[in-house]
Design a protein around this motif. Sequence first.
Motif, PDB file in Angstrom:
ATOM      1  N   TYR A  11     -62.608 -16.170 -37.526  1.00  0.00           N
ATOM      2  CA  TYR A  11     -62.536 -15.025 -38.422  1.00  0.00           C
ATOM      3  C   TYR A  11     -61.296 -15.162 -39.297  1.00  0.00           C
ATOM      4  O   TYR A  11     -60.175 -15.285 -38.795  1.00  0.00           O
ATOM      5  N   GLY A  57     -66.410  -9.699 -39.267  1.00  0.00           N
ATOM      6  CA  GLY A  57     -66.016  -9.761 -37.860  1.00  0.00           C
ATOM      7  C   GLY A  57     -65.805  -8.385 -37.271  1.00  0.00           C
ATOM      8  O   GLY A  57     -66.277  -8.074 -36.176  1.00  0.00           O
ATOM      9  N   ASN A  58     -65.108  -7.539 -38.001  1.00  0.00           N
ATOM     10  CA  ASN A  58     -64.858  -6.182 -37.503  1.00  0.00           C
ATOM     11  C   ASN A  58     -66.139  -5.368 -37.376  1.00  0.00           C
ATOM     12  O   ASN A  58     -66.241  -4.495 -36.522  1.00  0.00           O
ATOM     13  N   PHE A  61     -67.645  -6.084 -33.850  1.00  0.00           N
ATOM     14  CA  PHE A  61     -66.918  -5.686 -32.639  1.00  0.00           C
ATOM     15  C   PHE A  61     -66.316  -4.308 -32.853  1.00  0.00           C
ATOM     16  O   PHE A  61     -65.307  -4.168 -33.550  1.00  0.00           O
ATOM     17  N   ASN A  63     -64.435  -2.448 -31.182  1.00  0.00           N
ATOM     18  CA  ASN A  63     -63.033  -2.275 -30.816  1.00  0.00           C
ATOM     19  C   ASN A  63     -62.109  -3.249 -31.533  1.00  0.00           C
ATOM     20  O   ASN A  63     -60.930  -3.340 -31.213  1.00  0.00           O
ATOM     21  N   PHE A  65     -60.566  -6.960 -33.077  1.00  0.00           N
ATOM     22  CA  PHE A  65     -60.095  -8.207 -32.480  1.00  0.00           C
ATOM     23  C   PHE A  65     -58.726  -8.536 -33.063  1.00  0.00           C
ATOM     24  O   PHE A  65     -58.307  -7.937 -34.059  1.00  0.00           O
ATOM     25  N   LEU A  66     -58.028  -9.458 -32.442  1.00  0.00           N
ATOM     26  CA  LEU A  66     -56.730  -9.902 -32.961  1.00  0.00           C
ATOM     27  C   LEU A  66     -56.947 -10.920 -34.069  1.00  0.00           C
ATOM     28  O   LEU A  66     -57.663 -11.891 -33.896  1.00  0.00           O
ATOM     29  N   GLU A  67     -56.320 -10.686 -35.190  1.00  0.00           N
ATOM     30  CA  GLU A  67     -56.416 -11.601 -36.329  1.00  0.00           C
ATOM     31  C   GLU A  67     -55.392 -12.720 -36.159  1.00  0.00           C
ATOM     32  O   GLU A  67     -54.231 -12.472 -35.840  1.00  0.00           O
TER      33      GLU A  67
END
Length: 132
Positions: A11, A57-58, A61, A63, A65-67
């Motif tokens: 991502y 990507g967001n 998911f 909740n 994610f870490l970028e």
Amino acid sequence: MDIQYAYTILYVSDVSKTIEFYKKAFGFEQKFLTPENDYGEIKSGNTTIAFSNLELGNSNFKNGFLESKLSEKPFGVELAFTTSEVEKVMDNAIENGAVLLAQAVTKSWGQQVGYLRDLNGFIIEICTPIQN
């Protein structure tokens, strides 16, 4: 059951820019890019590497994610590319925007290994194939 590893998706903030980096830094070819430029794939030998933008990507998911960011510590995951010319590949990648993480060294088992980070902060290992 028939299952096989198909691809990895990273991502990233800019899919087109990331594909261009991998083309210039490593000589990979673009395999696919959506008209919206929010998802694309490169040919990297027998394995496909895919890129999706952060918004897509967001949306997958709820909740988040870490970028991955160059300004932060890298994730404990790496993409490994084998070559007989480790230093040459690393130098070309650095000339095209990669950041040196660790100079190439020869491991006790005889494999030459060096580490870079791509423009999104992901770890890339450049190494010789392991000899069995």
